[in-house]
Design a protein around this motif. Structure first.
Motif, short mmCIF file in Angstrom:
data_model
loop_
_atom_site.label_atom_id
_atom_site.label_comp_id
_atom_site.label_asym_id
_atom_site.label_seq_id
_atom_site.Cartn_x
_atom_site.Cartn_y
_atom_site.Cartn_z
N PRO A 198 -36.98 -44.36 -1.50
CA PRO A 198 -36.76 -43.30 -0.60
C PRO A 198 -35.37 -42.67 -0.20
CG PRO A 198 -37.41 -45.20 0.62
CD PRO A 198 -37.43 -45.64 -0.64
N ALA A 199 -34.57 -43.57 -0.38
CA ALA A 199 -33.20 -43.27 0.08
C ALA A 199 -32.66 -42.22 -1.08
CB ALA A 199 -32.32 -44.54 0.10
N LEU A 200 -33.12 -41.98 -2.07
CA LEU A 200 -32.54 -41.29 -3.08
C LEU A 200 -33.33 -39.91 -3.45
CD1 LEU A 200 -32.29 -44.13 -5.98
CD2 LEU A 200 -30.25 -43.30 -4.58
N SER A 201 -32.80 -38.98 -3.90
CA SER A 201 -33.44 -37.93 -4.31
C SER A 201 -34.39 -38.20 -5.59
CB SER A 201 -32.47 -36.86 -4.88
OG SER A 201 -31.86 -36.95 -6.10
N ASN A 202 -35.31 -37.31 -5.87
CA ASN A 202 -36.16 -37.52 -6.66
C ASN A 202 -35.68 -37.46 -8.03
OD1 ASN A 202 -39.10 -37.43 -7.92
ND2 ASN A 202 -38.57 -35.38 -8.72
N GLU A 203 -34.74 -36.65 -8.50
CA GLU A 203 -33.98 -36.65 -9.88
C GLU A 203 -33.06 -38.04 -9.76
OE1 GLU A 203 -33.15 -35.29 -13.53
OE2 GLU A 203 -34.53 -34.72 -11.94
N GLU A 204 -32.52 -38.66 -8.66
CA GLU A 204 -32.04 -39.97 -8.85
C GLU A 204 -32.96 -41.05 -9.01
OE1 GLU A 204 -27.91 -39.15 -6.11
OE2 GLU A 204 -29.87 -39.40 -4.92
N ARG A 205 -34.01 -40.98 -8.31
CA ARG A 205 -35.21 -42.12 -8.50
C ARG A 205 -35.26 -42.12 -9.71
NH1 ARG A 205 -37.05 -40.09 -3.55
NH2 ARG A 205 -38.57 -39.04 -4.72
N LEU A 206 -35.72 -40.85 -10.50
CA LEU A 206 -36.06 -41.01 -12.09
C LEU A 206 -35.12 -41.73 -12.89
CD1 LEU A 206 -38.19 -37.47 -12.34
CD2 LEU A 206 -39.06 -40.10 -12.28
N ASN A 207 -34.08 -41.06 -12.73
CA ASN A 207 -32.91 -41.45 -13.47
C ASN A 207 -32.57 -43.00 -13.33
OD1 ASN A 207 -32.32 -38.98 -14.67
ND2 ASN A 207 -30.72 -38.51 -12.98
N GLN A 208 -32.46 -43.21 -12.11
CA GLN A 208 -32.18 -44.86 -11.87
C GLN A 208 -33.46 -45.65 -12.17
OE1 GLN A 208 -30.33 -46.15 -8.35
NE2 GLN A 208 -28.94 -44.38 -8.20
N GLY A 209 -34.49 -45.37 -12.10
CA GLY A 209 -35.67 -46.02 -12.29
C GLY A 209 -35.94 -46.07 -13.76
N ILE A 210 -35.69 -44.99 -14.54
CA ILE A 210 -35.76 -44.95 -16.25
C ILE A 210 -34.80 -46.11 -16.72
CG2 ILE A 210 -35.58 -43.56 -18.05
CD1 ILE A 210 -36.35 -41.36 -16.66
N ALA A 211 -33.46 -45.90 -16.32
CA ALA A 211 -32.57 -46.90 -16.69
C ALA A 211 -32.73 -48.29 -16.47
CB ALA A 211 -31.28 -46.49 -16.06
N ALA A 212 -33.37 -48.60 -15.39
CA ALA A 212 -33.71 -50.11 -14.78
C ALA A 212 -34.80 -50.53 -15.59
CB ALA A 212 -33.86 -49.88 -13.35
N LEU A 213 -35.94 -49.87 -15.73
CA LEU A 213 -37.01 -50.12 -16.26
C LEU A 213 -36.57 -50.48 -17.97
CD1 LEU A 213 -39.50 -47.76 -14.72
CD2 LEU A 213 -39.70 -50.21 -14.72
N GLN A 214 -36.05 -49.45 -18.42
CA GLN A 214 -35.55 -49.74 -19.90
C GLN A 214 -34.73 -50.93 -20.04
OE1 GLN A 214 -34.42 -46.00 -21.45
NE2 GLN A 214 -36.45 -45.27 -21.77
N GLU A 215 -33.89 -51.07 -19.12
CA GLU A 215 -32.95 -52.41 -19.20
C GLU A 215 -33.79 -53.63 -19.39
OE1 GLU A 215 -29.72 -54.89 -19.64
OE2 GLU A 215 -29.85 -52.91 -20.23
N PHE A 216 -34.66 -53.73 -18.26
CA PHE A 216 -35.56 -54.66 -18.11
C PHE A 216 -36.48 -54.98 -19.30
CE2 PHE A 216 -39.88 -56.42 -17.57
CZ PHE A 216 -39.35 -57.60 -16.79
#
Length: 224
Positions: free
Chosen positions: A78-96
């Protein structure tokens, strides 16, 4: 007369044979003590190795679950904007998914990153990820069919009707038949194939009478 006097010759011979066998075994064990010690050590090593391997697998599963949770939490921070959440989430999930040791969690991470890419309108990348899910060796039947359904929706959105229909026809879970038929009917309507849409909706109603799409299908049939 004592009990010893009642012991027959046969019983005495049997006792002698048993004593001889025990003595022979003890003598054999003594002469081959190195072999027996090695065998005993091997058994202990195997037991300890099996137990250690099991503990390692259990620990690795917990570790993978924790890493997956951390990666997934990026997409709902919730501390991030929607765009930042998606960008960071995609990067983290694909890295995992890349670092995961061949587990179903890796496939789920790919699925969630594909859905996030679709929300960002990165359709080509999303399609590529869902195709990776279908071909992943650790994907379950449920996850493969979920990826097929997601791909069908993306192809439909792009008006790539043939590809969408091909994905829907490849779904091989019988309990998803109503979902497949409803999507095929929707595509038929978009293509202007009204008679085909009617047949598909009627097939849905007949083959899956308790479907959640029944009422919607009956209503749609009245408008075609």
């Amino acid at each position: 007369m004592s009990d010893a006097e009642h012991i027959s010759r046969k019983e005495l011979l049997q006792q002698n044979r048993l004593e001889k066998k025990l003595y022979a075994f003890a003598d054999h064990a003594y002469r081959n003590k190195r072999m027996y010690i090695s065998a005993a050590v091997s058994v202990v090593v195997i037991i300890l190795g099996t137990w250690g391997g099991w503990k390692y697998v259990q620990s690795e599963r917990v570790n993978q679950a924790n890493l997956f949770h951390i990666a997934r939490s990026k997409i709902s921070n919730p501390a991030l904007s929607n765009e930042e959440r998606l960008n960071q989430g995609i990067a983290a999930l694909q890295e995992f998914a890349r670092s995961g040791s061949g587990s179903t969690l890796s496939v789920i991470a790919l699925m969630e990153s594909g859905e996030a890419l679709a929300r960002q309108s990165q359709i080509d990348q999303s399609i590529s990820v869902f195709k990776d899910v279908i071909n992943h060796p650790d994907a379950t039947v449920f996850l493969r069919n979920s990826a097929r359904l997601s791909l069908a929706a993306l192809f439909e959105q792009q008006k790539q009707w043939d590809e969408a229909e091909m994905m829907l026809e490849s779904i091989d879970i019988s309990s998803w038949n109503d979902v497949r038929l409803r999507a095929l009917a929707r595509i038929a309507v978009d293509k202007g194939e009204i008679e085909k849409a009617r047949n598909l909706l009627e097939q849905l109603i007949e083959s899956v009478p308790d479907s959640v799409f029944r009422q919607e299908s009956e209503t749609l049939l009245l408008t075609l």
